[in-house]
Structures are given as structure tokens and as C-alpha cells.
Design a protein around this motif. Structure first.
Motif, PDB file in Angstrom:
ATOM      1  N   CYS A  21      37.735  47.722  44.492  1.00 50.91           N
ATOM      2  CA  CYS A  21      37.693  47.474  43.048  1.00 50.91           C
ATOM      3  C   CYS A  21      38.353  48.601  42.250  1.00 50.91           C
ATOM      4  O   CYS A  21      38.433  48.515  41.003  1.00 50.91           O
TER       5      CYS A  21
ATOM      6  N   ASN B 188      37.099  51.609  41.796  1.00 50.86           N
ATOM      7  CA  ASN B 188      36.031  52.146  40.951  1.00 50.86           C
ATOM      8  C   ASN B 188      35.261  53.223  41.719  1.00 50.86           C
ATOM      9  O   ASN B 188      34.035  53.215  41.778  1.00 50.86           O
TER      10      ASN B 188
ATOM     11  N   ALA C 122      30.777  42.784  44.479  1.00 51.14           N
ATOM     12  CA  ALA C 122      31.947  42.429  43.665  1.00 51.14           C
ATOM     13  C   ALA C 122      32.249  40.953  43.875  1.00 51.14           C
ATOM     14  O   ALA C 122      31.761  40.330  44.826  1.00 51.14           O
TER      15      ALA C 122
ATOM     16  N   ALA D 258      35.428  37.668  43.043  1.00 49.62           N
ATOM     17  CA  ALA D 258      36.812  37.344  42.670  1.00 49.62           C
ATOM     18  C   ALA D 258      36.946  35.836  42.553  1.00 49.62           C
ATOM     19  O   ALA D 258      36.212  35.079  43.208  1.00 49.62           O
TER      20      ALA D 258
ATOM     21  N   TYR E 209      39.223  41.689  43.358  1.00 51.14           N
ATOM     22  CA  TYR E 209      37.801  41.864  43.070  1.00 51.14           C
ATOM     23  C   TYR E 209      37.567  42.566  41.733  1.00 51.14           C
ATOM     24  O   TYR E 209      38.356  43.408  41.305  1.00 51.14           O
ATOM     25  N   ARG E 210      36.462  42.217  41.120  1.00 50.88           N
ATOM     26  CA  ARG E 210      35.959  42.959  39.963  1.00 50.88           C
ATOM     27  C   ARG E 210      34.524  43.396  40.289  1.00 50.88           C
ATOM     28  O   ARG E 210      33.718  42.611  40.788  1.00 50.88           O
ATOM     29  N   PHE E 211      34.247  44.630  40.044  1.00 52.57           N
ATOM     30  CA  PHE E 211      32.971  45.227  40.412  1.00 52.57           C
ATOM     31  C   PHE E 211      31.838  44.620  39.594  1.00 52.57           C
ATOM     32  O   PHE E 211      31.919  44.541  38.369  1.00 52.57           O
TER      33      PHE E 211
END
Length: 798
Positions: free
Chosen positions: A391, A393, A414, A416, A431-433
Motif C-alpha cells: 500500500c 504506507n 487492505a 482493491a 491496494y488501499r490500506f
């Protein structure tokens, strides 16, 4: 549509009607087969020979007495062997593969032998298929069918395909409906038999066999010399042969193999009652020598009932989508249980198109769901360093350290969105956390005391976990494991060469973020350092480490069949306390075997000595075959029933592990045993000489000396029950067999001396009670010094 599975009642009816799910196997020995083996034993052959010589002498009465003795000896031995055989049969039943099935709508784990046609079985990576089944649903199932086909290449399976008993799940998960079990399965029709308990010779058995062969050779030589000396001094070649046979019977330690058979089989059975299955007998020998216990954290030290704490519902919902369809792992089940009803419904109405399992290179689990509307929703959960890197992050790792320090486990989550077919590489999704799922798994209440017991017993407890280093240190500290040297991670371990690792394992007790292949290196490092290693494991990749350890311990509940097959022991309940109980029992078994062997060596010395010394001294012969048989009726049940049933010494976990290189028949043990036997012999010989000097008739002389040898035998049982505790202290330990055998021996002695028909068989004449008391006192005095020796010798030695 997935079938609902059977009810317990329906499964029981089908099991009764169609039989157990067992493949053709070697039949256990029946009573007749055991009896046939017993009569070929050297002692029985000597008795047959003696009976034949009495017939040649025309002494039908003596021959019939020996024949009756043969029947009784065979009966006792068969009963003991059958007891051991039944214990092994129970273990063979336990060692069958375990199966996860749906019964009464609940998922339960049962013995593979109890699977029936119509059962709905759940298959996962590392499981052996328990019966022939047809897949009703699955996610990327791959099987190793080499057991059936000989083809090493794994085979992919889909819904509707048949899977066969004995094949191994290499990858994926599935459910299947059983259509054939036992001899009706493909494996059964081929007529193969799966291995259960190994019956190879153990180190103890090999060592004992060498001793028996050596003593047997000595017995033959001395018996021939005895027969020759008797013939030269007194003539009568048949009587000379009888004297030689009597000496051979007195020397031959035929009880040694019986002790090992009974003690190891019943020891394994006793351990199974504590929830530990012995798959390989040598593990019982090695338990008392274990110096390092390498254990997993989850489920072994902790309760394995993860619960979600301090986590928002949206994060839990995403994590739930990254859990398997039918979660069995406690962490997955806790996450799904904490998810919203909307997500639970979404898991039912969506299609799991692709599952990406955890691997050594990808420390996360990913699922790609085709949700209503057609798009692909991808969810991932796993090690924070893996997921956060995907991600972009990495800065959020500080929260991981903080939670780990509080003993919590964090999984990064995460998700997506994807509009095309699932990708081959799960790392390529955008992906987004979503956040962290925080989970807590409390330490088992019994663990600190069990770890303290290990420390008192000279055993290091080492924790090896895939968890975060902070979590590992916190749990280890709470458990009482020494954390003063900190923690070594899998990454640190991988960077070390063998020499550096060998140095590290001498001081490190906590290992975190460890992969299964690291476990093998750790086992090898500990072994190279001279440690005796017990290692726990549950996964397919744990099998090499379990095999490499001196004592491989597989987890019965969460472990795979592959791990169980590679292990020496299987914990039916994944509890560290069970391991400690098993170590205690292993030490008890070894101590009891050694005490029984000491008794056997000691008791044969006066019997052998009094078989030829009267000839040298010119007095009447003391022992004949019937007297040796009498003594064997005391010796055989004493060395098995009494010593096997002895309870664990309260101090057994307060002494260091035994040196595995130390032989059972060590020089110290042999010297003490022979010394006991020699003092018994001197006591009996003193009574015999006293009776000769007082000019007692031959019958009374023989009765007095025999009373002394029986009293010494019974006293020896009492003083050798323990090599460290005194006889008076041991009287507080209940052992019914001790009292029955002692009372039986003394009662039989009284009958042999004072009941005329019985006395005639033994060539005894009645003796005065005062003389009987003197003879008995002499016999007891012959072993009394051993009590003082136990008090004066260095403590802790066995």
C-alpha cells in the motif's frame, strides 16, 4: 448445492452396518499365536528338557509337576503379552489419520476410521483424504496421488471430481461427499496397508538383546561345566544334565525382553490417556533426556481463542473477506464472528474466484470475490510489513510495535477493486490500506507453572513463532521463559551462517517471524550444540523439522496429517502442559524400566550361585528345576506388574535430564545390581552353611535356604522400587500388585514347607518357626544395605 452432512445417529448406524474405514492391515497376534511364540522361549525349552529327563529317570510325578508349571508359565506370559498387545491396538486406532467432517451441522474432527459413506469431509492443505469422496465445492484443490498412481506430479481437482483415500492435499481447500470407505475404497481394493505404529527395534531393545545374548552364552558354558563337574564328582549323567539345566534356568534373564515389551507398550498407552499419542516408540526412551523444548506460541502457550479488540467495524469487514470460506483457524473465526451481518451475507452471495494462500515469500492471505454487480473485490490481510509495503504506507509500522508490546497481534488489512479476471500475482492489485485488526490470545493459565517445572528439570523452553517480535517477547515473559537475551527474527536467522547460529542458540530463547524452513535450521543448530531437542509443529513445511528433532511433536487439533506422520508424538490437545506431563511420564517409564532391570540382575545372582555352590561345598543340592520355576512365578509378575505400575517420583522433575549416551546397563547400575545379588547370595549361603554345620537333614537344610532366598527376593522388590527413595517412604505410594505378589510368594513358601504333598514336590521337610524367622531375617539383611547406600550416595543419580 452442498449436502448438509450426516447426523451423529445416522453416521453411527452406517458405521455399524458397513464397518470402520480401515484398510487391510497386518492382523494383531491372537492368543494362540502368542502362546506359540512363548513356548519357543529358551526358559520354556529348558523346562521341556527337564521334564523329559525326569521321565527318563522314571519320576512321573516330578515330570507332571514341571508340565503343570509350563502351562502356568505360558498362561501368565500370554496374559502379559495380550495386555501389551491390546495397548498397541488402542494406539493403532488412535494413530489413524484424523478427518474434519460435518455432523449435526457442526464441524468436528474425528478419527479417520470413523468416517462413513455420506459424510461431508472438509479438506485443507496438508490433509490426507480419509476416504474416497466426490468434491462438491473447492478452491484451487491440488492433490498428490503418488501413493496410488506412482506419479509424482500433483493433480488439480474441481467440483464433481473424485478424490481417493490416502492422497495428500498439496494446496487449496474443498468439501467432498464420501462414497466409499475401508476395503471398498480404491486404496482398499488395491490391498495396500497404511503404516501406523512402527515396530522397529528401539535402542533399549537392541542393547537388551546384546546383554541377553552375552548372558545366554555364559549360561551355556557354565551349565556344561556344571554338568561335567557333577558327573565327575557324583556320577549319574541324567542327574548331571538336570543340574546343568537348573543352572541355565537360574542364569538366563529371559525377563528382559518381556519388561521392554510391557513397559514401552503400556507406557505409550498411559501417555495416550494424557492426550498424547506415541507414534514411534523410541520417543518414550528419549523423553527423559530432552534438554530443549521448542514450542510454538499460538495454541500451545496460549489458549488459541483469538478475539478481536480495539478495531473498527469497517476494518474487520475487509479482514473477514480475506478469510477462507470455512474458517478453521481461530484467528479467522474470530474475525468472521466480529464482522457485520452485511459482510457475512456478502460472503454467502458472492463467488470466491481466486484464493491466494500464505507463502514463505508472501506473508499474507488474499481473496478475490466476484460480488453482485460483476466487479471483483479483493481483500488482503497479513503481516503488516508485507501489506503496508503493497500500500506504500510503511509509516504505520509504529502502531505495530506499540500493540505488540501490549501482547496483541496486529494484521494489516487492505482492499482493491478490479474489473477483469483475477491476477496470477496477488501483489499487483492496486491496494488501499484499510487499517489494522488487533487480536489478543490469552496465555494458558497452566503455562507459567509448567515452564517453571521445565526449568527445575534442567530443560530450556524456547518459543518459536511466526508472530511479531514484540508480541513474542511479551508472551514469553508472561510464560516465564527467559527473555534476557532478547529476540531473534527469521530475517536475522537467515543472515547467519551455521557457526553464528550455533552460538546464538546457546543464549536465545525467543524466535519471532520464523518460517518453517527456519525451524529445521534451529533444530540442526541445537543438535550440533549437543542438545536433545523436542520440537512442536503443525504445518506441512514443519515436517522436516519434526523429523530432524529427537522428539517431533505434532499438534493434533490444528496440525496437518503430514505433520502428524512426521512426528514422534501427537498432542491430541494442543497444550504445553501435555508436553510437560509427557516428559514426566517418560522419565517415570525409563526409571521404572531401570529399576526392574536392576531387580532382575540382582535376583538371578543368588539363584545361579546356589545352583552350583552346594556341589562345590559337598552338601546336598539346593535347587532343582521346580525351585527355579517357583522363583520365576515371583520374578515375572514382580518385574512387570509391580515396577510398571510405580508412580512418578515427586522429584523426577527436579533433576537434570539424563545423558542420552548413557547406556541402560551402565557400569554403576551393573555394579550396584551385582553387589545386591552377591550379598543376597552370601546371606542364603550363610543359612545353608549354618544348617549343614548344625547337621540338619537335607530336606530341612533345603527348606531353610529356600526360605532365605524367597525372603531376600521379596525384600529386594521393596528396596528396589526406587533408586533414590527409601523403602519406608515408598510404602506410602499405593501399589496393589506389590502386596498381592509379596503375600502370594510368602503364602506359597509356607505351603511348600508345611503342606506335606507340596513339600514332597520341593524335597522340603518342615522346620521350626524360630529357624524360619532366622532364615527370613538373613534374607532381608542381605539387601538392607541398599537402603543405607541410597541415603549416602550423591542425590539425583539413578
Amino acid at each position: 448445492m452442498t449436502p448438509p452432512g450426516l447426523t451423529s445417529a445416522g453416521a453411527a448406524e452406517r458405521l455399524a452396518a458397513e464397518g470402520r474405514n480401515c484398510l487391510p492391515a497386518r492382523e494383531s497376534r491372537g492368543t494362540a499365536a502368542i502362546a506359540a511364540e512363548v513356548v519357543r522361549e529358551p526358559m520354556l525349552l529348558l523346562l521341556f528338557a527337564a521334564a523329559g529327563l525326569y521321565l527318563a529317570l522314571g519320576d512321573l510325578h516330578e515330570a507332571l509337576v514341571l508340565a503343570a508349571s509350563i502351562v502356568v508359565v505360558v498362561a501368565i506370559t500370554v496374559l502379559q503379552e495380550r495386555k501389551a498387545e491390546r495397548a498397541l491396538e488402542a494406539l493403532r486406532d488412535l494413530s489413524s489419520p484424523r478427518a474434519l467432517v460435518v455432523r449435526d451441522g457442526e464441524t468436528i474432527r474425528i478419527a479417520g476410521a470413523d468416517v462413513v459413506r455420506g459424510d461431508l469431509v472438509i479438506l485443507g492443505e496438508g490433509d490426507r483424504v480419509p476416504a474416497d469422496a466426490r468434491l462438491v465445492e473447492g478452491a484451487g484443490l491440488t492433490l498428490d496421488e503418488s501413493l496410488l498412481t506412482g506419479e509424482s506430479l500433483a493433480v488439480d481437482k474441481r467440483g464433481g471430481d473424485a478424490v481417493f483415500s490416502g492422497t495428500l492435499v498439496v494446496k487449496g481447500q474443498a468439501r467432498g461427499e464420501v462414497f466409499a470407505t475401508g476395503p471398498r475404497s480404491e486404496l482398499g481394493r488395491i490391498g495396500l496397508s497404511l503404516a501406523t505404529l512402527e515396530s522397529g527395534k528401539t535402542a533399549l531393545e537392541l542393547e537388551t538383546a546384546r546383554i541377553v545374548k552375552l548372558v545366554a552364552a555364559v549360561a551355556v558354558a557354565l551349565s556344561l561345566a556344571m554338568a561335567a563337574a557333577h558327573f565327575m564328582l557324583r556320577g549319574d549323567w541324567i542327574a548331571s544334565l538336570l543340574a546343568g539345566l537348573t543352572l541355565a534356568m537360574a542364569i538366563l534373564p529371559e525377563e528382559f525382553p518381556l519388561i521392554l515389551t510391557v513397559f514401552l507398550a503400556l507406557g505409550a498407552w498411559r501417555i495416550s490417556r494424557r492426550g498424547v499419542l506415541t507414534r514411534r516408540m523410541p520417543a518414550i526412551e528419549m523423553l527423559g533426556a530432552a534438554t530443549v523444548l521448542c514450542v510454538d506460541k499460538t495454541g500451545t502457550l496460549t489458549e488459541n481463542r483469538m478475539s478481536v479488540v480495539d478495531t473498527t467495524r469497517p476494518v474487520v469487514d475487509v479482514a473477514a473477506l480475506a478469510c477462507p470460506l470455512d474458517p478453521h483457524d481461530p484467528m479467522d473465526r474470530a474475525i468472521v464472528a466480529a464482522a457485520s451481518a452485511l459482510i457475512v451475507e456478502l460472503r454467502k452471495t458472492s463467488t470466491l474466484e481466486r484464493g491466494y494462500p500464505l507463502t514463505d515469500r508472501f506473508l499474507a492471505v488474499c481473496n478475490a470475490w466476484r460480488v453482485p454487480g460483476g466487479r471483483l473485490r479483493v481483500a488482503i490481510k497479513g503481516a503488516p510489513e508485507t501489506v503496508l509495503a503493497l500500500c506504500g504506507n510503511a509509516g504505520a509500522l509504529d502502531a505495530v510495535e506499540e500493540a505488540a508490546a501490549r501482547g496483541m497481534r496486529l494484521l494489516a488489512v487492505a482492499e482493491a477493486d478490479w474489473d477483469s479476471r483475477p491476477l496470477e500475482d496477488p501483489a499487483r492489485y492496486p491496494y488501499r490500506f484499510a487499517g489494522f485488526v488487533k487480536l489478543a490470545d490469552p496465555l494458558r493459565a497452566s503455562v507459567p507453572a509448567a515452564v517453571a517445572q521445565c526449568r527445575g528439570a534442567g530443560i530450556r523452553v524456547v518459543m518459536i513463532t511466526g508472530d511479531h517480535p514484540g508480541t513474542a517477547l511479551r508472551i514469553a515473559g508472561d510464560a516465564g521463559i527467559d527473555t534476557g537475551s532478547g529476540v531473534l527474527t527469521g530475517r536475522d536467522l537467515a543472515a547467519m551462517d551455521d557457526a553464528a547460529l550455533a552460538q546464538a542458540v546457546r543464549r536465545m530463547n525467543v524466535f519471532a517471524r520464523v518460517r518453517p524452513d527456519h525451524k529445521l535450521r534451529l533444530v540442526q543448530a541445537y543438535r550440533a550444540a549437543g542438545e536433545v531437542v523436542a520440537m512442536t509443529g503443525d504445518g506441512v513445511n514443519d515436517a522436516p523439522a519434526l523429523k530432524a528433532a529427537h522428539i517431533g511433536i505434532a499438534m493434533g487439533r490444528r496440525g496437518t496429517d503430514v505433520a502428524r506422520e512426521a512426528a514422534h508424538l501427537v498432542l491430541l490437545e494442543d497444550d504445553f502442559g501435555s508436553i510437560v506431563d509427557t516428559v514426566r511420564l517418560g522419565r517415570r517409564i525409563y526409571d521404572n524400566i531401570r529399576n526392574a532391570m536392576r531387580y532382575i540382575i540382582s535376583v538371578h545372582v543368588p539363584t545361579a550361585g546356589m545352583s552350583f555352590l552346594p556341589l562345590v561345598l559337598g552338601g546336598p543340592l539346593f535347587l532343582f528345576p521346580v525351585h527355579v520355576v517357583f522363583l520365576e512365578f515371583v520374578i515375572d509378575p514382580a518385574c512387570t506388574l509391580v515396577y510398571e505400575a510405580e508412580k512418578t517420583d515427586a522429584r523426577v522433575m527436579q533433576r537434570p535430564p539424563r545423558d542420552p549416551r548413557e547406556p541402560l546397563f551402565s557400569l554403576d547400575m551393573l555394579l550396584v545390581s551385582i553387589a545386591l545379588g552377591v550379598t543376597m547370595l552370601l546371606a542364603v549361603l550363610a543359612v545353608y552353611a549354618w544348617a549343614l554345620h548344625a547337621r540338619y537333614p537335607a530336606g530341612e537344610t533345603r527348606a531353610l535356604a529356600f526360605a532365605a532366598i524367597v525372603a531376600a527376593n521379596v525384600a529386594l522388590i521393596f528396596v528396589s522400587r526406587s533408586s533414590s527413595r527409601g523403602a519406608l517412604a515408598m510404602l506410602r505410594e499405593p501399589n496393589p500388585a506389590l502386596w498381592w505378589i509379596s503375600a502370594g510368594a510368602l503364602g506359597a513358601l509356607v505351603a511348600a514347607v508345611y503342606v506335606a504333598p507340596v513339600a514332597a514336590v520341593f524335597r522340603f521337610a518342615p522346620i521350626g518357626l524360630a529357624d524360619l524367622a532366622i532364615a527370613a531375617f538373613a534374607g532381608v539383611a542381605g539387601v538392607a544395605w541398599y537402603e543405607l547406600w541410597k541415603f549416602l550416595r550423591p542425590s539425583g543419580k539413578v
